[in-house]
Design a protein around this motif. Structure first.
Motif, PDB file in Angstrom:
ATOM      1  N   GLY A  62     -43.244 -63.736 -14.983  1.00  0.00           N
ATOM      2  CA  GLY A  62     -42.533 -64.125 -13.769  1.00  0.00           C
ATOM      3  C   GLY A  62     -42.330 -62.921 -12.869  1.00  0.00           C
ATOM      4  N   ARG A  63     -42.196 -63.197 -11.583  1.00  0.00           N
ATOM      5  CA  ARG A  63     -41.929 -62.149 -10.586  1.00  0.00           C
ATOM      6  C   ARG A  63     -40.933 -62.682  -9.566  1.00  0.00           C
ATOM      7  NH1 ARG A  63     -48.062 -60.647  -8.752  1.00  0.00           N
ATOM      8  NH2 ARG A  63     -48.722 -59.523 -10.626  1.00  0.00           N
ATOM      9  N   ILE A  64     -40.242 -61.773  -8.951  1.00  0.00           N
ATOM     10  CA  ILE A  64     -39.439 -62.101  -7.774  1.00  0.00           C
ATOM     11  C   ILE A  64     -39.939 -61.198  -6.655  1.00  0.00           C
ATOM     12  CG2 ILE A  64     -37.155 -62.171  -6.711  1.00  0.00           C
ATOM     13  CD1 ILE A  64     -35.958 -62.377  -9.525  1.00  0.00           C
ATOM     14  N   VAL A 108     -38.704 -52.553   3.181  1.00  0.00           N
ATOM     15  CA  VAL A 108     -39.609 -52.541   2.038  1.00  0.00           C
ATOM     16  C   VAL A 108     -39.880 -53.954   1.559  1.00  0.00           C
ATOM     17  CG1 VAL A 108     -39.001 -50.212   1.241  1.00  0.00           C
ATOM     18  CG2 VAL A 108     -37.674 -52.174   0.427  1.00  0.00           C
ATOM     19  N   PHE A 109     -40.975 -54.084   0.818  1.00  0.00           N
ATOM     20  CA  PHE A 109     -41.338 -55.335   0.160  1.00  0.00           C
ATOM     21  C   PHE A 109     -41.234 -55.067  -1.335  1.00  0.00           C
ATOM     22  CE2 PHE A 109     -44.515 -58.170  -1.762  1.00  0.00           C
ATOM     23  CZ  PHE A 109     -43.994 -59.373  -1.336  1.00  0.00           C
ATOM     24  N   CYS A 110     -40.415 -55.837  -2.018  1.00  0.00           N
ATOM     25  CA  CYS A 110     -40.129 -55.577  -3.427  1.00  0.00           C
ATOM     26  C   CYS A 110     -40.788 -56.598  -4.342  1.00  0.00           C
ATOM     27  CB  CYS A 110     -38.631 -55.615  -3.666  1.00  0.00           C
ATOM     28  SG  CYS A 110     -37.719 -54.428  -2.674  1.00  0.00           S
ATOM     29  N   LYS A 111     -41.276 -56.102  -5.467  1.00  0.00           N
ATOM     30  CA  LYS A 111     -41.806 -56.936  -6.540  1.00  0.00           C
ATOM     31  C   LYS A 111     -41.012 -56.628  -7.796  1.00  0.00           C
ATOM     32  CE  LYS A 111     -46.666 -57.614  -5.477  1.00  0.00           C
ATOM     33  NZ  LYS A 111     -48.042 -57.486  -5.979  1.00  0.00           N
ATOM     34  N   ALA A 112     -40.210 -57.585  -8.209  1.00  0.00           N
ATOM     35  CA  ALA A 112     -39.498 -57.439  -9.470  1.00  0.00           C
ATOM     36  C   ALA A 112     -40.373 -58.058 -10.549  1.00  0.00           C
ATOM     37  CB  ALA A 112     -38.158 -58.151  -9.401  1.00  0.00           C
ATOM     38  N   VAL A 113     -40.536 -57.331 -11.635  1.00  0.00           N
ATOM     39  CA  VAL A 113     -41.458 -57.778 -12.682  1.00  0.00           C
ATOM     40  C   VAL A 113     -40.789 -57.739 -14.047  1.00  0.00           C
ATOM     41  CG1 VAL A 113     -43.507 -57.026 -11.401  1.00  0.00           C
ATOM     42  CG2 VAL A 113     -42.427 -55.449 -13.004  1.00  0.00           C
ATOM     43  N   ASN A 114     -41.267 -58.604 -14.917  1.00  0.00           N
ATOM     44  CA  ASN A 114     -40.924 -58.514 -16.329  1.00  0.00           C
ATOM     45  C   ASN A 114     -41.817 -57.405 -16.864  1.00  0.00           C
ATOM     46  OD1 ASN A 114     -41.517 -58.913 -19.208  1.00  0.00           O
ATOM     47  ND2 ASN A 114     -40.149 -60.673 -19.010  1.00  0.00           N
ATOM     48  N   ILE A 115     -41.232 -56.278 -17.153  1.00  0.00           N
ATOM     49  CA  ILE A 115     -42.011 -55.071 -17.441  1.00  0.00           C
ATOM     50  C   ILE A 115     -42.993 -55.278 -18.590  1.00  0.00           C
ATOM     51  CG2 ILE A 115     -41.843 -52.660 -18.139  1.00  0.00           C
ATOM     52  CD1 ILE A 115     -39.046 -52.715 -16.677  1.00  0.00           C
ATOM     53  N   GLN A 116     -42.537 -55.859 -19.670  1.00  0.00           N
ATOM     54  CA  GLN A 116     -43.400 -56.047 -20.833  1.00  0.00           C
ATOM     55  C   GLN A 116     -44.577 -56.976 -20.512  1.00  0.00           C
ATOM     56  OE1 GLN A 116     -41.421 -57.881 -24.158  1.00  0.00           O
ATOM     57  NE2 GLN A 116     -43.077 -57.422 -25.558  1.00  0.00           N
ATOM     58  N   ASN A 117     -44.319 -58.062 -19.813  1.00  0.00           N
ATOM     59  CA  ASN A 117     -45.372 -59.040 -19.538  1.00  0.00           C
ATOM     60  C   ASN A 117     -46.281 -58.644 -18.385  1.00  0.00           C
ATOM     61  OD1 ASN A 117     -44.385 -60.631 -21.609  1.00  0.00           O
ATOM     62  ND2 ASN A 117     -43.150 -61.891 -20.249  1.00  0.00           N
ATOM     63  N   GLU A 118     -45.761 -57.914 -17.403  1.00  0.00           N
ATOM     64  CA  GLU A 118     -46.558 -57.550 -16.221  1.00  0.00           C
ATOM     65  C   GLU A 118     -47.782 -56.727 -16.605  1.00  0.00           C
ATOM     66  OE1 GLU A 118     -47.390 -57.688 -12.080  1.00  0.00           O
ATOM     67  OE2 GLU A 118     -45.955 -58.803 -13.297  1.00  0.00           O
ATOM     68  N   VAL A 119     -47.602 -55.790 -17.503  1.00  0.00           N
ATOM     69  CA  VAL A 119     -48.717 -54.933 -17.907  1.00  0.00           C
ATOM     70  C   VAL A 119     -49.766 -55.744 -18.672  1.00  0.00           C
ATOM     71  CG1 VAL A 119     -49.337 -52.882 -19.254  1.00  0.00           C
ATOM     72  CG2 VAL A 119     -47.273 -52.885 -17.876  1.00  0.00           C
ATOM     73  N   LYS A 120     -49.356 -56.808 -19.351  1.00  0.00           N
ATOM     74  CA  LYS A 120     -50.309 -57.673 -20.044  1.00  0.00           C
ATOM     75  C   LYS A 120     -51.090 -58.534 -19.051  1.00  0.00           C
ATOM     76  CE  LYS A 120     -47.517 -58.050 -24.225  1.00  0.00           C
ATOM     77  NZ  LYS A 120     -46.667 -58.964 -25.006  1.00  0.00           N
TER      78      LYS A 120
END
Length: 170
Positions: free
Chosen positions: A34-36, A52-64
């Motif tokens: 998921g992202r916001i 700015v334009f922000c991307k919030a990420v689930n750190i563990q899943n984003e890299v996958k």
């Protein structure tokens, strides 16, 4: 901020964790994250804030889901699970505000209910984006920090996934 940035938050996906878990059950879906995405203002010290334009990420899943993201880091590193207050900023943005790894910056944004809120984050990495506008405006931060900033709970604005080669999602 314009109305389209607020609308993105107002039409978020609620119960995101449950929905993502359901997606993971589909044969051929390999990773889900998921992202916001939202707009905000970033300020370093008493300097003028920049949009700015922000991307919030689930750190563990984003890299996958996006394993090449770490290849674009030009200084420092991408977010780690321990980076609850960390941020990765675009190279052009870093140069524009005169920031270095370890600097604290203030991120201001409108919440889902249109109230202003702010959080302090520490720069842990610098990323080089191919798109010129993204390279001067993009900020990555943890999902938890964005949910705190935006009062969103278990909500996201988008879900990204990768699949095996021969999956039909129809």
């Amino acid at each position: 901020f314009d109305a389209s940035e607020l609308a993105l938050l107002k039409y978020s996906i609620e119960n995101a964790s449950q929905f993502q878990n359901e997606l993971r059950k589909i044969q051929g879906v390999e990773n889900v994250s998921g992202r916001i995405q939202f707009g905000g203002l970033l300020a370093k010290g008493d300097e003028t804030a920049v949009v700015v334009f922000c991307k919030a990420v689930n750190i563990q899943n984003e890299v996958k889901v996006c394993p090449r993201i770490e290849e674009n880091i030009v200084e420092g590193r991408f977010l780690a699970e321990s980076d609850t207050n960390g941020a990765v900023i675009a190279d052009g943005l870093r140069k524009g505000i005169g920031a270095v790894i370890g600097d604290s910056v203030i991120l201001v944004a409108n919440t889902k209910d249109d109230f202003q809120n702010a959080v302090e984050v520490t720069i842990v990495g610098v990323i080089k984006e191919k798109a010129a506008q993204a390279n001067t405006r993009l900020v990555y931060l943890s999902m938890e920090k964005a949910q705190e900033l935006l009062y969103m709970g278990d909500e996201v604005t988008e879900i990204v996934l990768n699949t095996s080669e021969n999956i039909d999602l129809d």
